[in-house]
Design an enzyme around this catalytic site. Structure first.
Site, PDB file in Angstrom:
ATOM      1  N   SER A  75       4.726  -0.693  -3.941  1.00  0.00           N
ATOM      2  CA  SER A  75       4.081  -0.011  -5.065  1.00  0.00           C
ATOM      3  C   SER A  75       3.816   1.462  -4.796  1.00  0.00           C
ATOM      4  O   SER A  75       3.890   2.291  -5.705  1.00  0.00           O
ATOM      5  CB  SER A  75       2.763  -0.715  -5.412  1.00  0.00           C
TER       6      SER A  75
ATOM      7  N   HIS B  29      -1.400   2.950  -4.432  1.00  0.00           N
ATOM      8  CA  HIS B  29      -0.831   3.469  -5.677  1.00  0.00           C
ATOM      9  C   HIS B  29      -1.158   4.950  -5.862  1.00  0.00           C
ATOM     10  O   HIS B  29      -0.275   5.758  -6.170  1.00  0.00           O
ATOM     11  CB  HIS B  29      -1.368   2.664  -6.868  1.00  0.00           C
TER      12      HIS B  29
END
Length: 310
Positions: free
Chosen positions: A207, A254
């Site tokens: 991610s 993230h």
């Protein structure tokens, strides 16, 4: 939602009302706001050709098809057909996911772990214990929860996003710069989790790298004056989910990947034309150095605070 890389006007400048209309580089008497996505020169419709990404001027199209000097993208990378790097990354991620299904312990051995022991009195594991490889290997492995769990959904979304965003970025940036953005974003996300997350929590997934590509697409779209609403929506939705489900999603990864991807791409996109490649390489190395320094300082802090604990 609108996926990045689709339904976006290519090479379209937005006049402010007071700007003097630019003219075609081959026909000075023709005004045009449209520019080639590779060389950035303004061109009239007669001098533009549709390409895989946006529109390109006839000279860039001719240069790409000839056997002469390799054509360059608008950001200085070597123009290459196809998306070899993107599909290679997809293949590596999928292959390691299958390996992990057969041998779940690889996630424990290669996952992102700050500084902890898996068993009472056992050896200390993690990045701060000298296992620096975890910062990058963790970015190629999803959580080992089988085909019906979070790990499968994690790799499914990440590979979908990579396939949607990757080919366009690879063609616009060039393969070397695209690889740099991907790997630096993966490292940046990993270090952000190492810095801000609990040192005893194991994290896995691509991610951080994917969010880095989201940030890269936003910067590229702004530079080329394309519509950025689609990618902003995607980033916003995913960040909200990251914060809502922060107990199971590494939001630090993230955010870190997003920031590093955007900053790295900005250094590539806004580099001065003079000595552009040198500037871009230097910027990438500087970003890498900053990431390394942060990781080393965090490791020193953890070992000094927790190193004597059983």
């Amino acid at each position: 939602m609108t996926a990045p890389g689709h339904d976006l006007p290519s090479g379209q400048d937005i006049p402010s009302g007071n700007d003097v209309p630019p003219t075609c580089y081959r026909h000075p008497d023709r005004e045009t706001w449209v520019s080639c996505v590779r060389c950035g020169r303004h061109a009239c419709p007669d001098c533009l050709r549709e390409a895989a990404v946006g529109q390109q001027c006839v000279e860039c199209v001719r240069g790409a098809s000839s056997g002469g000097r390799a054509a360059r993208t608008v950001f200085g990378g070597r123009q290459a057909a196809g998306a070899i790097v993107t599909w290679t990354l997809v293949g590596i991620n999928v292959l390691l996911f299958l390996v992990e299904l057969a041998k779940p312990s690889i996630g424990t051995d290669w996952g992102l772990l700050g500084y902890a022991s898996y068993a009472s009195g056992g050896p200390v594991q993690g990045i701060a214990a000298g296992q620096w490889y975890r910062l990058i290997t963790s970015a190629f492995l999803p959580p080992a929860t089988g085909l019906g769990g979070l790990g499968f959904m994690d790799i499914l979304f990440n590979m979908w996003a990579l396939i949607v965003v990757g080919p366009s970025l690879e063609q616009l940036l060039g393969r070397a710069r695209f690889v740099a953005v991907y790997l630096l974003s993966a490292l940046g996300g990993g270090v952000a989790f190492f810095l801000l997350g609990p040192p005893y929590v194991l994290a896995l997934g691509a991610s951080g790298a994917i969010f880095g590509l989201f940030g890269a697409w936003f910067v590229v779209a702004r530079k080329l004056r394309l519509d950025v609403r689609g990618i902003v929506v995607i980033i916003g939705i995913n960040l909200v989910f990251s914060l809502i489900y922060r107990s199971t999603i590494a939001w630090q990864d993230h955010v870190g990947g997003l920031i590093v991807g955007a900053v790295t791409t900005a250094a590539f996109a806004y580099a001065p034309r003079k000595n552009r490649t040198v500037f871009q390489a230097g910027a990438a190395l500087l970003i890498l150095a900053i990431i390394i320094v942060i990781a080393v300082l965090r490791a020193h802090h953890l070992t000094s605070q927790l190193g004597l604990q059983p």
